[in-house]
Design a protein around this motif. Sequence first.
Motif, PDB file in Angstrom:
ATOM      1  N   PRO A   1     100.768  29.869  36.157  1.00 53.60           N
ATOM      2  CA  PRO A   1      99.645  30.308  35.318  1.00 53.60           C
ATOM      3  C   PRO A   1      99.087  31.628  35.836  1.00 53.60           C
ATOM      4  CG  PRO A   1      98.884  28.667  36.874  1.00 53.60           C
ATOM      5  CD  PRO A   1     100.364  28.837  37.126  1.00 53.60           C
TER       6      PRO A   1
ATOM      7  N   LYS B   1     101.115  32.275  30.806  1.00 54.32           N
ATOM      8  CA  LYS B   1     102.091  31.665  31.705  1.00 54.32           C
ATOM      9  C   LYS B   1     103.148  32.721  31.994  1.00 54.32           C
ATOM     10  CE  LYS B   1     105.293  29.243  28.546  1.00 54.32           C
ATOM     11  NZ  LYS B   1     104.916  29.813  27.255  1.00 54.32           N
TER      12      LYS B   1
ATOM     13  N   TYR C   1     102.500  24.804  38.744  1.00 53.95           N
ATOM     14  CA  TYR C   1     101.643  25.177  37.610  1.00 53.95           C
ATOM     15  C   TYR C   1     100.464  24.229  37.549  1.00 53.95           C
ATOM     16  CZ  TYR C   1     100.797  27.263  32.988  1.00 53.95           C
ATOM     17  OH  TYR C   1     100.266  27.954  31.936  1.00 53.95           O
TER      18      TYR C   1
ATOM     19  N   TYR D   1      98.483  22.003  29.608  1.00 55.29           N
ATOM     20  CA  TYR D   1      99.107  23.040  28.794  1.00 55.29           C
ATOM     21  C   TYR D   1     100.135  22.428  27.853  1.00 55.29           C
ATOM     22  CZ  TYR D   1     102.432  26.576  27.403  1.00 55.29           C
ATOM     23  OH  TYR D   1     103.283  27.354  26.670  1.00 55.29           O
TER      24      TYR D   1
END
Length: 305
Positions: free
Chosen positions: A86, A95, A258, A264
């Motif tokens: 990220p 991203k 991440y 997400y």
Amino acid sequence: MSDLELFIEEELAHPVDFRVAAFAASIAARYGEASRAVLFYGSCLRTTELDGQMLDFYLIVSNYEGAYGKSWLVGANKRLPPNVFPAEHGGLVAKVAVLSEKDFHRLNRSGASAVSVWARFAQPSRLVWQADEAAQAQAVDAIAGAAVTLFDMTFPMMDIDTEYTILDLWKRGFELTYGAELRAERKERSDSVVDSDPERYARFGPAVVGAIAERDRAQGKKLKIIASRDAVEKRWRQLRRNGKVLTLARLAKASATYAGGIDYLAWKINRHAGTNYVIKPWQRKWPILGALVMLPRLIMGGAIK
């Protein structure tokens, strides 16, 4: 330089919102001298909507050791490329996928084990940061392979007794690539990619065919667009298997690279599939297990395929 490479070079140089360029420069700065190029692509490029959206960047590096030092991330990026992280800058979020120049070139060619890179770079992208002219040239060369691979893999899948436009070929190609990944997008999404800029695809199509002809001429071969359909269908079945397995494997890896990756994933699925899946607290605590529980339900419900 071929017509296709000239078109790509021109397209990569199209201006972008100054905030995107600043974001790209900040990404490159984090990786220092290892940074070679930053590419901007995806739905935010097509729509030009940035606020409240998740931007998509590819960071191309000279090598993974230079990017990460002695970190375990080197092995992760080599064995299961790309690593995805990220990023935030100037009120925007994104991203960032990381690939070496060598892997970026390889994964845009037909020998790639999955479609994820060449399917994306057969579509428009922008070179929003580059280290030097050599980095630009290598990016153009790598991306030129993407559309050629798409056409190589699509021509044999078209019915030979039907008349098609060049746009039909692009749409069929993207339909096949969307089917080779776990995707949240609705069925018509592959058509909308082409319909968002039909002039671009109509212009690029003959250049792609010309690049295929030039490649075969340089190799001393006659042009043969229609390959064995059985062989190509077998290859697509392999790509579909690989793509779905790799999606799950990358999701598991992203839980370590991440932060908030499962949120997400839910956001992307809800946005594209029109669902309202809510992540539970325990799924954030154990994201790999949470994703494994979530995905079968969404697949059975038709949210992703």
